[in-house]
Design a protein around this motif. Structure first.
Motif, PDB file in Angstrom:
ATOM      1  N   PRO A   6       3.561  73.033 -28.601  1.00 10.02           N
ATOM      2  CA  PRO A   6       4.856  73.931 -28.819  1.00 10.02           C
ATOM      3  C   PRO A   6       4.963  75.356 -28.457  1.00 10.02           C
ATOM      4  O   PRO A   6       3.982  75.775 -28.478  1.00 10.02           O
ATOM      5  N   ALA A   7       5.962  75.623 -27.630  1.00 11.42           N
ATOM      6  CA  ALA A   7       6.237  77.079 -27.404  1.00 11.42           C
ATOM      7  C   ALA A   7       6.360  77.999 -28.877  1.00 11.42           C
ATOM      8  O   ALA A   7       7.142  77.634 -29.496  1.00 11.42           O
ATOM      9  N   ALA A   8       5.709  79.208 -28.647  1.00 11.65           N
ATOM     10  CA  ALA A   8       6.039  80.023 -29.620  1.00 11.65           C
ATOM     11  C   ALA A   8       6.952  81.532 -29.112  1.00 11.65           C
ATOM     12  O   ALA A   8       6.751  81.389 -27.785  1.00 11.65           O
ATOM     13  N   ASP A   9       7.403  82.112 -30.003  1.00 11.71           N
ATOM     14  CA  ASP A   9       8.166  83.457 -29.411  1.00 11.71           C
ATOM     15  C   ASP A   9       7.554  84.077 -28.512  1.00 11.71           C
ATOM     16  O   ASP A   9       8.503  84.596 -27.653  1.00 11.71           O
ATOM     17  N   SER A  10       6.444  84.276 -28.542  1.00 14.11           N
ATOM     18  CA  SER A  10       5.429  85.257 -27.601  1.00 14.11           C
ATOM     19  C   SER A  10       5.216  84.408 -26.294  1.00 14.11           C
ATOM     20  O   SER A  10       4.935  85.204 -25.272  1.00 14.11           O
ATOM     21  N   ASP A  11       5.785  83.329 -25.980  1.00 11.85           N
ATOM     22  CA  ASP A  11       5.727  82.389 -24.771  1.00 11.85           C
ATOM     23  C   ASP A  11       6.896  82.714 -23.867  1.00 11.85           C
ATOM     24  O   ASP A  11       6.671  82.261 -22.854  1.00 11.85           O
ATOM     25  N   GLN A  30      13.168  86.467 -19.818  1.00 12.13           N
ATOM     26  CA  GLN A  30      12.614  86.319 -21.003  1.00 12.13           C
ATOM     27  C   GLN A  30      13.549  86.143 -22.192  1.00 12.13           C
ATOM     28  O   GLN A  30      13.238  85.296 -23.131  1.00 12.13           O
ATOM     29  N   SER A  31      14.684  86.893 -22.089  1.00 13.54           N
ATOM     30  CA  SER A  31      15.493  86.743 -23.373  1.00 13.54           C
ATOM     31  C   SER A  31      16.278  85.375 -23.439  1.00 13.54           C
ATOM     32  O   SER A  31      16.378  84.943 -24.578  1.00 13.54           O
ATOM     33  N   HIS A  32      16.430  84.821 -22.131  1.00 11.30           N
ATOM     34  CA  HIS A  32      16.966  83.500 -22.300  1.00 11.30           C
ATOM     35  C   HIS A  32      15.948  82.620 -22.851  1.00 11.30           C
ATOM     36  O   HIS A  32      16.354  81.733 -23.814  1.00 11.30           O
ATOM     37  N   PHE A  33      14.640  82.673 -22.519  1.00  8.66           N
ATOM     38  CA  PHE A  33      13.469  81.608 -23.190  1.00  8.66           C
ATOM     39  C   PHE A  33      13.407  81.973 -24.496  1.00  8.66           C
ATOM     40  O   PHE A  33      13.222  81.179 -25.547  1.00  8.66           O
ATOM     41  N   ALA A  34      13.543  83.179 -24.755  1.00  9.59           N
ATOM     42  CA  ALA A  34      13.258  83.618 -26.363  1.00  9.59           C
ATOM     43  C   ALA A  34      14.292  82.991 -27.212  1.00  9.59           C
ATOM     44  O   ALA A  34      14.217  82.399 -28.135  1.00  9.59           O
ATOM     45  N   GLU A  35      15.626  82.982 -26.721  1.00 12.01           N
ATOM     46  CA  GLU A  35      16.653  82.337 -27.421  1.00 12.01           C
ATOM     47  C   GLU A  35      16.550  80.832 -27.626  1.00 12.01           C
ATOM     48  O   GLU A  35      16.732  80.359 -28.385  1.00 12.01           O
ATOM     49  N   LEU A  36      16.061  80.305 -26.248  1.00  8.26           N
ATOM     50  CA  LEU A  36      15.998  78.934 -26.180  1.00  8.26           C
ATOM     51  C   LEU A  36      14.892  78.696 -27.227  1.00  8.26           C
ATOM     52  O   LEU A  36      15.215  77.457 -28.006  1.00  8.26           O
ATOM     53  N   ILE A  37      13.829  79.234 -27.639  1.00 11.06           N
ATOM     54  CA  ILE A  37      12.789  78.859 -28.459  1.00 11.06           C
ATOM     55  C   ILE A  37      13.254  78.900 -29.922  1.00 11.06           C
ATOM     56  O   ILE A  37      13.058  78.037 -30.788  1.00 11.06           O
ATOM     57  N   GLU A  38      14.060  79.911 -30.137  1.00  9.99           N
ATOM     58  CA  GLU A  38      14.604  80.161 -31.354  1.00  9.99           C
ATOM     59  C   GLU A  38      15.499  79.271 -32.020  1.00  9.99           C
ATOM     60  O   GLU A  38      15.613  78.822 -32.962  1.00  9.99           O
ATOM     61  N   ARG A  39      16.485  78.841 -30.722  1.00  5.78           N
ATOM     62  CA  ARG A  39      17.703  77.804 -31.121  1.00  5.78           C
ATOM     63  C   ARG A  39      17.063  76.538 -31.336  1.00  5.78           C
ATOM     64  O   ARG A  39      17.898  75.621 -31.792  1.00  5.78           O
ATOM     65  N   HIS A  40      16.013  76.238 -30.486  1.00  2.04           N
ATOM     66  CA  HIS A  40      15.594  74.871 -30.532  1.00  2.04           C
ATOM     67  C   HIS A  40      14.006  74.629 -31.071  1.00  2.04           C
ATOM     68  O   HIS A  40      13.213  74.188 -30.177  1.00  2.04           O
ATOM     69  N   PRO A  41      13.937  75.001 -32.374  1.00  2.00           N
ATOM     70  CA  PRO A  41      12.431  75.175 -32.654  1.00  2.00           C
ATOM     71  C   PRO A  41      11.740  73.685 -32.640  1.00  2.00           C
ATOM     72  O   PRO A  41      12.347  72.764 -32.961  1.00  2.00           O
ATOM     73  N   GLY A  42      10.636  73.577 -32.206  1.00  3.44           N
ATOM     74  CA  GLY A  42       9.882  72.400 -32.046  1.00  3.44           C
ATOM     75  C   GLY A  42      10.339  71.437 -30.931  1.00  3.44           C
ATOM     76  O   GLY A  42       9.790  70.392 -30.801  1.00  3.44           O
ATOM     77  N   LEU A  43      11.246  71.873 -30.104  1.00  4.76           N
ATOM     78  CA  LEU A  43      11.814  71.181 -28.972  1.00  4.76           C
ATOM     79  C   LEU A  43      11.336  71.614 -27.704  1.00  4.76           C
ATOM     80  O   LEU A  43      11.674  71.176 -26.612  1.00  4.76           O
ATOM     81  N   ILE A  44      10.655  72.646 -27.766  1.00  4.66           N
ATOM     82  CA  ILE A  44       9.979  73.496 -26.354  1.00  4.66           C
ATOM     83  C   ILE A  44       8.505  73.369 -26.251  1.00  4.66           C
ATOM     84  O   ILE A  44       8.002  73.835 -27.338  1.00  4.66           O
ATOM     85  N   TYR A  45       7.988  72.762 -25.291  1.00  6.44           N
ATOM     86  CA  TYR A  45       6.547  72.590 -25.222  1.00  6.44           C
ATOM     87  C   TYR A  45       6.046  73.380 -23.880  1.00  6.44           C
ATOM     88  O   TYR A  45       6.888  73.307 -22.859  1.00  6.44           O
ATOM     89  N   LEU A  46       4.909  73.805 -23.738  1.00  3.88           N
ATOM     90  CA  LEU A  46       4.412  74.170 -22.705  1.00  3.88           C
ATOM     91  C   LEU A  46       3.202  73.489 -22.395  1.00  3.88           C
ATOM     92  O   LEU A  46       2.534  73.311 -23.066  1.00  3.88           O
TER      93      LEU A  46
END
Length: 123
Positions: A6-11, A30-46
């Protein structure tokens, strides 16, 4: 060896880099992806290989008028940097998407693709 996690904020910065390398959407920073990770926790994987992020998967809990199901899940984005195309990274990310769907009771997973995305259409 490739690992999926799962992606973390630092990713966020690394995900923006993958997106810039693998798509035409260079305006996603980077801000787009920070928001994506925050708004969809557990749904972004790397996907990581040798300490570098080489791909990512973004899932959304989303319905669509053309998709029937009680609990649909959208495979929203799946990108792999070009040097890893054909290496199996996309298949590993797809496997994670299906595992996530099963583990969280989703009865359908769907993908919408831009008409300009030949790789996505072929998939």
């Amino acid at each position: 060896m490739v690992t999926i996690r799962p992606a973390a904020d630092s990713d966020a910065s690394a995900l923006a880099g993958v997106n810039a390398a693998a798509s035409d959407a260079h305006d996603l920073d980077q801000s787009h992806f920070a928001e994506l990770i925050e708004r969809h926790p557990g749904l972004i994987y790397l996907a990581e290989a040798a300490g570098s992020v080489v791909g990512y998967l973004a899932l959304l809990r989303a319905a669509h008028p053309s998709v029937t199901g009680r609990n649909p899940l959208q495979l929203w984005q799946l990108y792999v940097i070009p040097t890893f195309h054909g290496s199996g990274v996309a298949a590993q990310l797809m496997s994670m998407a299906l595992d996530h769907a099963r583990d969280h009771g989703h009865d359908v997973i769907w993908l919408g693709v831009s008409e300009h995305n030949a790789r996505g259409i072929a998939f």
